[in-house]
Design an enzyme around this catalytic site. Structure first.
Site, PDB file in Angstrom:
ATOM      1  N   PHE A 132     -12.826   7.094  11.503  1.00  0.00           N
ATOM      2  CA  PHE A 132     -11.875   5.982  11.629  1.00  0.00           C
ATOM      3  C   PHE A 132     -10.501   6.517  11.268  1.00  0.00           C
ATOM      4  O   PHE A 132     -10.236   6.832  10.099  1.00  0.00           O
ATOM      5  CB  PHE A 132     -12.317   4.886  10.656  1.00  0.00           C
ATOM      6  CG  PHE A 132     -11.545   3.605  10.689  1.00  0.00           C
ATOM      7  CD1 PHE A 132     -11.960   2.545  11.501  1.00  0.00           C
ATOM      8  CD2 PHE A 132     -10.442   3.411   9.862  1.00  0.00           C
ATOM      9  CE1 PHE A 132     -11.278   1.329  11.485  1.00  0.00           C
ATOM     10  CE2 PHE A 132      -9.758   2.203   9.849  1.00  0.00           C
ATOM     11  CZ  PHE A 132     -10.187   1.154  10.671  1.00  0.00           C
ATOM     12  N   LEU A 134      -6.814   5.945  10.791  1.00  0.00           N
ATOM     13  CA  LEU A 134      -5.679   5.028  10.636  1.00  0.00           C
ATOM     14  C   LEU A 134      -4.518   5.743   9.927  1.00  0.00           C
ATOM     15  O   LEU A 134      -3.384   5.734  10.407  1.00  0.00           O
ATOM     16  CB  LEU A 134      -6.132   3.795   9.822  1.00  0.00           C
ATOM     17  CG  LEU A 134      -5.062   2.744   9.547  1.00  0.00           C
ATOM     18  CD1 LEU A 134      -4.568   2.114  10.845  1.00  0.00           C
ATOM     19  CD2 LEU A 134      -5.606   1.648   8.612  1.00  0.00           C
ATOM     20  N   THR A 135      -4.813   6.406   8.804  1.00  0.00           N
ATOM     21  CA  THR A 135      -3.766   7.033   7.993  1.00  0.00           C
ATOM     22  C   THR A 135      -3.112   8.202   8.724  1.00  0.00           C
ATOM     23  O   THR A 135      -3.783   8.982   9.393  1.00  0.00           O
ATOM     24  CB  THR A 135      -4.382   7.547   6.675  1.00  0.00           C
ATOM     25  OG1 THR A 135      -5.031   6.457   6.019  1.00  0.00           O
ATOM     26  CG2 THR A 135      -3.340   8.147   5.753  1.00  0.00           C
ATOM     27  N   SER A 141      -0.219   3.804   2.809  1.00  0.00           N
ATOM     28  CA  SER A 141      -0.220   2.400   2.369  1.00  0.00           C
ATOM     29  C   SER A 141       0.449   1.480   3.383  1.00  0.00           C
ATOM     30  O   SER A 141       0.190   0.277   3.385  1.00  0.00           O
ATOM     31  CB  SER A 141       0.513   2.281   1.028  1.00  0.00           C
ATOM     32  OG  SER A 141      -0.104   3.098   0.065  1.00  0.00           O
ATOM     33  N   ILE A 166      -9.014  12.044   7.244  1.00  0.00           N
ATOM     34  CA  ILE A 166     -10.012  11.250   7.970  1.00  0.00           C
ATOM     35  C   ILE A 166     -11.431  11.721   7.629  1.00  0.00           C
ATOM     36  O   ILE A 166     -11.855  12.819   8.007  1.00  0.00           O
ATOM     37  CB  ILE A 166      -9.742  11.306   9.494  1.00  0.00           C
ATOM     38  CG1 ILE A 166      -8.279  10.912   9.774  1.00  0.00           C
ATOM     39  CG2 ILE A 166     -10.728  10.416  10.240  1.00  0.00           C
ATOM     40  CD1 ILE A 166      -7.850   9.572   9.201  1.00  0.00           C
ATOM     41  N   LEU A 247     -11.168  -2.521   7.283  1.00  0.00           N
ATOM     42  CA  LEU A 247     -10.959  -2.043   5.904  1.00  0.00           C
ATOM     43  C   LEU A 247     -11.526  -3.032   4.891  1.00  0.00           C
ATOM     44  O   LEU A 247     -12.068  -2.637   3.856  1.00  0.00           O
ATOM     45  CB  LEU A 247      -9.470  -1.813   5.623  1.00  0.00           C
ATOM     46  CG  LEU A 247      -8.808  -0.641   6.349  1.00  0.00           C
ATOM     47  CD1 LEU A 247      -7.345  -0.534   5.949  1.00  0.00           C
ATOM     48  CD2 LEU A 247      -9.513   0.682   6.052  1.00  0.00           C
ATOM     49  N   GLU A 371      -8.692   3.031   0.974  1.00  0.00           N
ATOM     50  CA  GLU A 371      -8.989   1.602   1.225  1.00  0.00           C
ATOM     51  C   GLU A 371      -8.030   0.707   0.447  1.00  0.00           C
ATOM     52  O   GLU A 371      -8.423  -0.323  -0.091  1.00  0.00           O
ATOM     53  CB  GLU A 371     -10.431   1.238   0.836  1.00  0.00           C
ATOM     54  CG  GLU A 371     -11.496   2.146   1.394  1.00  0.00           C
ATOM     55  CD  GLU A 371     -11.658   2.009   2.893  1.00  0.00           C
ATOM     56  OE1 GLU A 371     -11.046   1.084   3.467  1.00  0.00           O
ATOM     57  OE2 GLU A 371     -12.380   2.832   3.476  1.00  0.00           O
TER      58      GLU A 371
HETATM   59  C1  LIG Z   1     -10.789  11.622   0.282  1.00  0.00           C
HETATM   60  C2  LIG Z   1     -10.042  10.658   1.141  1.00  0.00           C
HETATM   61  C3  LIG Z   1     -10.638  10.130   2.282  1.00  0.00           C
HETATM   62  C4  LIG Z   1      -9.922   9.281   3.121  1.00  0.00           C
HETATM   63  N1  LIG Z   1     -10.518   8.799   4.282  1.00  0.00           N
HETATM   64  C5  LIG Z   1      -9.764   8.099   5.167  1.00  0.00           C
HETATM   65  C6  LIG Z   1     -10.310   7.714   6.447  1.00  0.00           C
HETATM   66  O1  LIG Z   1     -11.487   7.979   6.740  1.00  0.00           O
HETATM   67  N2  LIG Z   1      -9.498   7.080   7.334  1.00  0.00           N
HETATM   68  C7  LIG Z   1      -8.191   6.784   7.047  1.00  0.00           C
HETATM   69  O2  LIG Z   1      -7.526   6.230   7.909  1.00  0.00           O
HETATM   70  N3  LIG Z   1      -7.654   7.123   5.840  1.00  0.00           N
HETATM   71  C8  LIG Z   1      -8.399   7.772   4.906  1.00  0.00           C
HETATM   72  N4  LIG Z   1      -7.860   8.133   3.688  1.00  0.00           N
HETATM   73  C9  LIG Z   1      -6.448   7.876   3.427  1.00  0.00           C
HETATM   74  C10 LIG Z   1      -6.187   6.754   2.419  1.00  0.00           C
HETATM   75  O3  LIG Z   1      -6.523   5.520   2.972  1.00  0.00           O
HETATM   76  C11 LIG Z   1      -4.725   6.864   2.007  1.00  0.00           C
HETATM   77  O4  LIG Z   1      -4.604   8.023   1.206  1.00  0.00           O
HETATM   78  C12 LIG Z   1      -4.252   5.628   1.226  1.00  0.00           C
HETATM   79  O5  LIG Z   1      -4.091   4.538   2.100  1.00  0.00           O
HETATM   80  C13 LIG Z   1      -2.926   5.868   0.485  1.00  0.00           C
HETATM   81  O6  LIG Z   1      -1.983   6.406   1.346  1.00  0.00           O
HETATM   82  P1  LIG Z   1      -1.151   7.714   0.924  1.00  0.00           P
HETATM   83  O7  LIG Z   1      -2.096   8.727   0.406  1.00  0.00           O
HETATM   84  O8  LIG Z   1      -0.292   8.054   2.066  1.00  0.00           O
HETATM   85  O9  LIG Z   1      -0.292   7.259  -0.313  1.00  0.00           O
HETATM   86  P2  LIG Z   1       1.173   6.502  -0.251  1.00  0.00           P
HETATM   87  O10 LIG Z   1       1.062   5.363   0.682  1.00  0.00           O
HETATM   88  O11 LIG Z   1       2.205   7.534   0.006  1.00  0.00           O
HETATM   89  O12 LIG Z   1       1.254   5.994  -1.731  1.00  0.00           O
HETATM   90  C14 LIG Z   1       1.693   6.832  -2.815  1.00  0.00           C
HETATM   91  C15 LIG Z   1       1.853   5.954  -4.035  1.00  0.00           C
HETATM   92  O13 LIG Z   1       2.808   4.934  -3.762  1.00  0.00           O
HETATM   93  C16 LIG Z   1       2.255   3.669  -4.090  1.00  0.00           C
HETATM   94  N5  LIG Z   1       2.838   2.650  -3.240  1.00  0.00           N
HETATM   95  C17 LIG Z   1       2.720   2.531  -1.881  1.00  0.00           C
HETATM   96  N6  LIG Z   1       3.356   1.432  -1.448  1.00  0.00           N
HETATM   97  C18 LIG Z   1       3.878   0.840  -2.552  1.00  0.00           C
HETATM   98  C19 LIG Z   1       4.653  -0.339  -2.786  1.00  0.00           C
HETATM   99  N7  LIG Z   1       4.980  -1.145  -1.772  1.00  0.00           N
HETATM  100  N8  LIG Z   1       5.028  -0.626  -4.040  1.00  0.00           N
HETATM  101  C20 LIG Z   1       4.678   0.179  -5.090  1.00  0.00           C
HETATM  102  N9  LIG Z   1       3.952   1.300  -4.943  1.00  0.00           N
HETATM  103  C21 LIG Z   1       3.553   1.609  -3.693  1.00  0.00           C
HETATM  104  C22 LIG Z   1       0.776   3.844  -3.879  1.00  0.00           C
HETATM  105  O14 LIG Z   1       0.039   2.848  -4.554  1.00  0.00           O
HETATM  106  C23 LIG Z   1       0.557   5.223  -4.434  1.00  0.00           C
HETATM  107  O15 LIG Z   1       0.464   5.154  -5.827  1.00  0.00           O
HETATM  108  C24 LIG Z   1      -8.589   8.934   2.789  1.00  0.00           C
HETATM  109  C25 LIG Z   1      -8.012   9.439   1.617  1.00  0.00           C
HETATM  110  C26 LIG Z   1      -8.732  10.278   0.793  1.00  0.00           C
HETATM  111  C27 LIG Z   1      -8.089  10.803  -0.451  1.00  0.00           C
END
Ligand SMILES: Cc1cc2nc3c(=O)[nH]c(=O)nc-3n(C[C@H](O)[C@H](O)[C@H](O)COP(=O)(O)OP(=O)(O)OC[C@H]3O[C@@H](n4cnc5c(N)ncnc54)[C@H](O)[C@@H]3O)c2cc1C
Length: 392
Positions: A132, A134-135, A141, A166, A247, A371
């Site tokens: 899946f 998305l990221t 986020s 992913i 999600l 998630e």
């Molecule tokens: C092992 C692993 C497996 C994964 N598997 C999948 C998958 O299968 N498919 C998929 O699509 N994704 C996957 N992900 C991605 C995951 O969903 C994202 O890492 C997550 O959504 C956070 O995004 P980011 O890492 O870009 O952090 P960012 O969005 O850059 O966030 C960094 C920090 O900023 C904070 N932050 C963000 N927005 C705000 C706000 N508005 N106000 C205050 N603080 C904020 C966050 O809480 C966090 O502390 C996976 C991640 C990992 C680590």
């Protein structure tokens, strides 16, 4: 001695069938997964292709979905299965979540009849794997900012962009990829596309050097002028609410799952504290240790009560997105706190793979983040409580 489940009489809240499902998954996990998990974690691998058919045989893939070879079980039963899998390792539960709650749910909710027939029975059996996407590297986020685009070209779609982090990405037979669909003059809208492995222009590269979820395959996906037929789009998908609906399903599994990891930490720590002697008596007989154990048992028990309550709401079709956020936030935050506290009781032994606690604690760093991060769920709850959107 009582377990936390006994202390909180959790079994009294479950049906006979639910207890049976939980015990079957626990027995499978103990026999098939637990003996190997430390080695898989250390090697940074998970034999997804080998294990998936066995999980499929148990009905655990797309377990909560109806038809197409899926088991059609209740949300609570699905949650209990997640709890037993994650008691072994969050990586195992992640594989099951991504297959069932994300990839299969996307096809089940938004796919055509042909797409469902093509993919769901094989995915339920574990002979086909899904991921899946998305990221993106710059959008986690805030997935609405995604740059991946699918442009109409005659009847076809041409997909360009990249996805990161992913799960199952480099072993999947089919990727569910979310992209802005650009169709003539219409406003671009987020839609799901099915991209089979091997499609020209589509590459998946496994990501390495992870310190968390090592027993899980994580990949980066690239799409370089990937030409897809008209029927690659999930016809019922439209808008960011489509991936977010998937999600929600996966987050629900985490409410139970993370508590499985916490339970495993606590039970192995109690065993350790009862046999480890410091200053001439067992560690478990010291008040400071018992204070820690009692506080952890309280949080674990309260978390389990909340999980079952939310499971019942979901089974009645009454659960809200905010309630799922509350459960995901509580379970992940308390589970990681429990894992870290357990590590202190294990002393130096706690930093090794001979005990599960630091492995769980490290895994839970990912579970806290994916998630929807803990902060994102705080913002969801904050908005619900105040009516003020603090995301931007
Ligand atoms: C092992 C692993 C497996 C994964 N598997 C999948 C998958 O299968 N498919 C998929 O699509 N994704 C996957 N992900 C991605 C995951 O969903 C994202 O890492 C997550 O959504 C956070 O995004 P980011 O890492 O870009 O952090 P960012 O969005 O850059 O966030 C960094 C920090 O900023 C904070 N932050 C963000 N927005 C705000 C706000 N508005 N106000 C205050 N603080 C904020 C966050 O809480 C966090 O502390 C996976 C991640 C990992 C680590």
């Amino acid at each position: 001695m009582v377990t936390v489940e006994e202390l909180f009489a959790i079994d009294a809240l479950l049906s006979g069938e639910e207890r049976e499902i939980r015990d079957t998954v626990a027995a499978f996990a103990a026999q098939r997964l637990r003996p190997h998990i430390a080695d898989w974690f250390e090697a940074g691998t998970f034999p997804a292709r080998e294990i998936a058919p066995e999980l499929g045989k148990l009905g655990l893939l797309g377990m909560h979905l109806e038809g197409y070879g899926c088991a059609g079980m209740s949300a609570t039963a699905y949650g209990l299965a997640c709890q037993e899998l994650e008691a072994v390792d969050s990586g195992v539960r992640s594989m099951v979540s991504v297959q069932g709650s994300l990839a299969m749910t996307a096809i089940h909710k938004f796919g055509s009849e042909e797409q469902k027939q093509r993919w769901l029975p094989e995915m339920a059996a574990g002979s086909a794997l899904g991921c899946f996407g998305l990221t993106e590297p710059d959008f986690g986020s805030n997935p609405g900012g995604m740059r991946t685009r699918a442009k109409r070209d005659g009847d076809d779609w041409v997909l360009n962009g990249s996805k990161m982090w992913i799960t199952n990405g480099s072993v999947a037979d089919v990727a569910v990829v979310w992209a802005y669909a650009e169709d003539g003059d219409a406003k671009p809208v987020v839609r799901g596309f099915l991209v089979p492995a091997g499609t020209p222009g589509f590459t998946a590269r496994e990501m390495h050097r992870k310190l968390s979820l090592r027993a899980s395959i994580t990949a980066e996906l690239d799409f370089d002028d990937v030409r897809l037929p008209a029927d690659a789009v999930l016809p019922e998908s439209g808008g960011l609410s489509s991936p977010l609906a998937c999600l929600s399903e996966a987050r629900f599994g985490i409410i139970f799952g993370a508590l499985g990891a916490a339970r495993d930490c606590l039970s192995s720590t109690i065993d350790y504290a009862r046999s480890r002697e410091v200053f001439d008596k067992p560690l478990a007989a010291y008040q400071l240790t018992q204070g820690k154990l009692a506080d952890m048992a309280l949080e674990l028990g309260k978390g389990q009560l909340l999980a079952v309550h939310l499971g019942r709401l979901k089974d009645r079709g009454e659960i809200s997105a905010e309630q799922i956020s509350a459960g995901k936030l509580n379970s992940t935050r308390e589970a990681i706190a429990i894992a870290r506290e357990c590590r202190t009781i294990l002393g130096a032994n706690g930093i090794t793979l001979d005990y599960p606690v630091l492995r769980h604690a490290n895994n839970l760093e990912s579970v806290l983040t994916y998630e929807g991060t803990a902060e994102v769920h705080q913002l969801v709850l904050g908005k619900a409580l105040t009516d003020a959107n603090a995301f931007r």
